[in-house]
Scaffold this motif. Structure first.
Motif, PDB file in Angstrom:
ATOM      1  N   ALA A  27       0.835  -1.204   0.000  1.00 54.84           N
ATOM      2  CA  ALA A  27       0.000   0.000   0.000  1.00 54.84           C
ATOM      3  C   ALA A  27       0.867   1.250   0.000  1.00 54.84           C
ATOM      4  O   ALA A  27       1.974   1.272   0.554  1.00 54.84           O
ATOM      5  CB  ALA A  27      -0.909  -0.009   1.221  1.00 54.84           C
ATOM      6  N   MET A  60      -1.766   7.200   2.079  1.00 60.57           N
ATOM      7  CA  MET A  60      -3.142   7.669   1.920  1.00 60.57           C
ATOM      8  C   MET A  60      -3.194   9.182   2.159  1.00 60.57           C
ATOM      9  O   MET A  60      -2.755   9.680   3.188  1.00 60.57           O
ATOM     10  CB  MET A  60      -4.061   6.949   2.913  1.00 60.57           C
ATOM     11  N   ARG A 118      -8.585  13.184  -0.556  1.00 67.12           N
ATOM     12  CA  ARG A 118      -8.807  13.864  -1.825  1.00 67.12           C
ATOM     13  C   ARG A 118     -10.301  14.005  -2.053  1.00 67.12           C
ATOM     14  O   ARG A 118     -11.101  13.234  -1.540  1.00 67.12           O
ATOM     15  CB  ARG A 118      -8.154  13.104  -2.965  1.00 67.12           C
ATOM     16  N   ASP A 166     -12.483  -1.057  -5.132  1.00 66.56           N
ATOM     17  CA  ASP A 166     -12.393  -1.023  -3.677  1.00 66.56           C
ATOM     18  C   ASP A 166     -12.656  -2.386  -3.055  1.00 66.56           C
ATOM     19  O   ASP A 166     -12.032  -2.760  -2.054  1.00 66.56           O
ATOM     20  CB  ASP A 166     -13.395  -0.003  -3.128  1.00 66.56           C
ATOM     21  N   GLY A 226     -13.589  -0.922   3.356  1.00 64.10           N
ATOM     22  CA  GLY A 226     -13.781   0.438   3.830  1.00 64.10           C
ATOM     23  C   GLY A 226     -15.185   0.682   4.321  1.00 64.10           C
ATOM     24  O   GLY A 226     -15.885   1.540   3.798  1.00 64.10           O
ATOM     25  N   GLN A 284      -2.618   1.427  -6.745  1.00 68.13           N
ATOM     26  CA  GLN A 284      -2.509   2.884  -6.699  1.00 68.13           C
ATOM     27  C   GLN A 284      -3.892   3.526  -6.593  1.00 68.13           C
ATOM     28  O   GLN A 284      -4.093   4.471  -5.831  1.00 68.13           O
ATOM     29  CB  GLN A 284      -1.781   3.371  -7.959  1.00 68.13           C
ATOM     30  N   ASP A 291      -5.334   3.169  -3.065  1.00 67.11           N
ATOM     31  CA  ASP A 291      -4.825   4.199  -2.152  1.00 67.11           C
ATOM     32  C   ASP A 291      -5.592   5.503  -2.346  1.00 67.11           C
ATOM     33  O   ASP A 291      -5.960   6.182  -1.371  1.00 67.11           O
ATOM     34  CB  ASP A 291      -3.333   4.424  -2.394  1.00 67.11           C
ATOM     35  N   GLY A 292      -5.834   5.835  -3.621  1.00 71.74           N
ATOM     36  CA  GLY A 292      -6.595   7.050  -3.888  1.00 71.74           C
ATOM     37  C   GLY A 292      -8.032   6.936  -3.405  1.00 71.74           C
ATOM     38  O   GLY A 292      -8.613   7.898  -2.890  1.00 71.74           O
ATOM     39  N   GLU A 338      -9.102   5.206  -0.868  1.00 71.12           N
ATOM     40  CA  GLU A 338      -9.122   5.330   0.589  1.00 71.12           C
ATOM     41  C   GLU A 338      -9.058   6.808   0.997  1.00 71.12           C
ATOM     42  O   GLU A 338      -9.734   7.238   1.931  1.00 71.12           O
ATOM     43  CB  GLU A 338      -7.945   4.561   1.201  1.00 71.12           C
ATOM     44  N   GLY A 339      -8.265   7.588   0.264  1.00 69.97           N
ATOM     45  CA  GLY A 339      -8.229   9.025   0.537  1.00 69.97           C
ATOM     46  C   GLY A 339      -9.558   9.686   0.199  1.00 69.97           C
ATOM     47  O   GLY A 339     -10.012  10.602   0.899  1.00 69.97           O
ATOM     48  N   ARG A 353     -12.560   8.203   0.283  1.00 70.73           N
ATOM     49  CA  ARG A 353     -13.499   7.812   1.335  1.00 70.73           C
ATOM     50  C   ARG A 353     -13.270   8.641   2.606  1.00 70.73           C
ATOM     51  O   ARG A 353     -14.216   9.090   3.251  1.00 70.73           O
ATOM     52  CB  ARG A 353     -13.337   6.322   1.650  1.00 70.73           C
ATOM     53  N   THR A 354     -12.000   8.811   2.948  1.00 66.81           N
ATOM     54  CA  THR A 354     -11.680   9.573   4.154  1.00 66.81           C
ATOM     55  C   THR A 354     -12.233  10.989   4.063  1.00 66.81           C
ATOM     56  O   THR A 354     -12.793  11.527   5.035  1.00 66.81           O
ATOM     57  CB  THR A 354     -10.155   9.606   4.361  1.00 66.81           C
TER      58      THR A 354
END
Length: 643
Positions: free
Chosen positions: A268, A271, A274, A290, A444, A514, A517-518, A520-521, A523-524
């Motif tokens: 990974a 993160m 975005r 995902d 997630g 890749q 990772d994007g 997850e950002g 979702r955050t």
């Protein structure tokens, strides 16, 4: 004719009929066994069975069941050696055939094309057998069930002539008669001369009654099996379990090496929150990448795609509680749509501009869902995620061959086969559910869904433990005992191994990793509180337009509730400031009393609403000298009948 002569005539007739019926009884008039025990422990047995046939059960001949298993001193099921030498009837060779029965062999004397004449016949069955001697610290013994306790006919007399390798010590002969478990001793020794003894019953034996004998030998008179012989017997007795567990080890090595080569996820990255979908992916593809495949059988991605078409202005959504209606708007198509959106919009247009998802239209919805998933997977599967299904397919084929081989060579009873199927079914269901819970924990999802997955996993583990305990206890009670449980356990372990690596073998590509990772950002960002999002440099401010743009992605990632709750709080703030946007009403949605909370519920439940409309699949139209001695104990035995 007066009444008295009539009664006498009737009585005489009844007496004649009863006499004829009595004479029509099929019976074994004499059962004699000649038994020779060699110093090696091998036995040569000739059974002479005199029967009376009346064409009732004995039409083609008789059958003789002989057990091929016994329980050793450790409680394990062991297998004896058995070789059928010849079958005769009335002194002449008789055709015969055999078939396997649970725990033994059935010998059919006679031919299906020939019927034996009524009356008396004498059958001779000669066979050799080994591994029938019992070895103790102070003596060895033959504990032999001469007739067996499974005969369907009564036996008027039973005798045995036994030749042992060495002299029989004083008090070295015992016998038991009656049904299995009986300690009656209705027999006597006719002659005892050195190593030879003759024994006979003192009365008739009923159906399912037999004669068992016990004859002692001094220690060493009969050679104990060598270590090589014992090792061979162990392999033969446990061949099914050995194949099963050896196959399990080989499968694990195969799967692990394959996983290490192609199934490991790339490491990974970092993160970073975005506010736009990574790679410009559609909501359906966001869901696909995902979850390393679709979640919710693809209906979550389907629902997110429907919302995306609505937000773009191509359709309107009508919420009808137990149904959803998609209506095509007048907006012309601008450019090319992503694959999933194109499939859904084409279906709406083909339906005349209105497509309703309900039970009445379930078959059509199911077909549309299949086309939707195939369109996305066909184009993007190997680009973002590789299932490596070929490796799993090879493992499944090998597993089937191992399971067939293990049960085939185990010679287990029908009870153990049934328990094996139960274990395989339990392992399949339990493994699938645990894997699904594992994905819920690692995906997630919200904290509530993860806690719910933990509780559900605990419940399934508890129920699975109860089921497993029942299977084990039932297996211990079957005639195959501990050996059968080893085989059953191996079958369950092989199934669980396949399920485990079915979910582990797939891996994202470097591009997919890749994008994950994007994602997850992304979702955050949607789950952060408003003040935390505003701290992000360049982050857009909340607005109806921004909320709608990301709502399909929130549904795809399972975070529509926190994203909508953030929007609701912004609406409250906007209302307090007198902003016109506080009276938010999307033009593409209509339902029962609209509110943002209502929209949240709608977006989160659409997938389950769609899934509930699908048609349900149609249902499709089993030491003999101690106080523990009894009739039916020891080796040999079995029974028989007519056919």
């Amino acid at each position: 004719m007066t009444a008295r002569p009539m009664r006498l005539l009737l009585a005489a007739g009844l007496l004649a009929v009863s006499t004829m019926v009595a004479r029509a009884e099929e019976v074994i008039t004499r059962f004699h066994a000649d038994i020779k025990v060699a110093a090696s422990g091998e036995m040569d047995v000739t059974e002479t069975i005199a029967v009376v046939s009346e064409g009732i059960d004995i039409r083609h001949g008789i059958f003789r069941d002989f057990p091929l298993t016994f329980r050793d001193r450790d409680g394990r099921i062991a297998h004896v050696d058995f070789t059928l030498e010849e079958v005769k009837r009335d002194g002449e060779a008789e055709p015969y055939h055999t078939e396997d029965i649970p725990g033994g062999i059935r010998i059919y004397a006679g031919s299906a094309e020939t019927e034996v004449a009524r009356g008396a016949h004498v059958y001779e069955i000669r066979y050799r057998t080994d591994r029938q001697i019992r070895y103790f610290d102070d003596h060895d013994e033959l504990y032999w069930n001469v007739t067996g306790n499974g005969w369907l006919f009564p036996i008027r007399a039973a005798t045995a002539h036994v030749e042992m390798p060495d002299a029989i010590p004083a008090g070295g002969v015992a016998f038991y008669t009656g049904p299995e478990g009986s300690t009656a001793q209705d027999a006597r020794i006719l002659k005892l001369d050195g190593a030879t003894v003759d024994i006979a019953t003192t009365g008739p034996l009923g159906a399912r009654e037999g004669l068992s004998i016990v004859i002692a030998q001094k220690k060493g008179a009969i050679a104990a099996p060598t270590s090589a012989r014992t090792g061979y017997w162990f392999l033969r007795d446990n061949l099914g379990a050995i194949i099963g567990w050896t196959g399990f080890a080989a499968l694990f090595a195969y799967y692990f090496s394959s996983w290490a080569r192609v199934g490991r996820d790339p490491p990974a990255g970092v993160m970073v929150p975005r506010w736009d979908p990574p790679g410009g992916l559609s909501p359906a593809l966001i869901n696909y990448v995902d979850n390393k495949g679709f979640s919710g059988q693809g209906w979550t991605a389907f629902s997110a795609t429907a919302l995306q078409l609505a937000v773009k202005g191509y359709v309107t959504l009508e919420d009808l509680d137990k149904a959803v209606t998609f209506r095509r708007t007048d907006k012309p198509l601008a450019g090319t749509l992503p694959k999933g959106e194109d499939v859904l919009l084409a279906a709406i247009e083909k339906a005349g501009g209105t497509y309703t998802v309900n039970k009445a239209n379930g078959t059509s919805v199911q077909s549309l869902g299949n086309r939707f998933r195939s369109a996305i997977e066909g184009e993007h599967r190997n680009k973002y995620y590789i299932h490596n299904s070929g490796y799993v397919t090879g493992g499944v084929i090998a597993s089937i061959l191992i399971l067939i081989g293990s049960f085939w060579f185990a010679h287990v009873s029908e009870d153990v086969v049934g328990l094996g199927f139960a274990m395989v079914f339990a392992a399949t269901v339990g493994g699938g559910m645990i894997s699904a819970f594992g994905r819920a924990l690692t995906g997630g999802h919200s904290l509530f869904r993860k806690l719910l997955a933990v509780v559900a996993m605990g419940f399934v583990a508890f129920v699975g433990l109860i089921i497993l305990s029942v299977i084990i206890l039932a297996g211990m009670e079957t005639v195959d005992g501990v050996g059968g449980m080893a085989l059953i356990s191996a079958a369950g372990a092989i199934v669980l191994l396949n399920i485990l690596f079915f979910f582990l073998m797939g891996a994202p590509t470097p591009l997919g990793r890749q994008l994950m990772d994007g994602i997850e950002g992304f979702r955050t960002y949607m789950t952060l509180a408003e003040k935390d999002r505003m701290n992000l440099m360049g982050a857009p401010t909340m607005s109806p337009s921004h909320y709608e743009t990301l709502l399909p992605y929130a549904v795809a990632l399972g975070v529509e509730k926190p994203w909508s709750q953030n929007f609701e709080r912004w609406l409250v703030t906007a209302a307090a400031a007198g902003a016109a946007s506080a009276a938010y009403q999307p033009a593409w949605y209509s339902g029962h009393g609209f509110s943002s909370g209502r929209l949240t519920d709608f977006s989160s439940s659409m997938a389950s609403t769609i899934a509930s409309t699908l048609p349900q699949p149609k249902s499709s139209s089993s030491s003999g000298f101690s106080s523990g001695g009894f009739s039916g104990g020891g080796g040999g035995g079995g029974g028989g009948g007519g056919w």
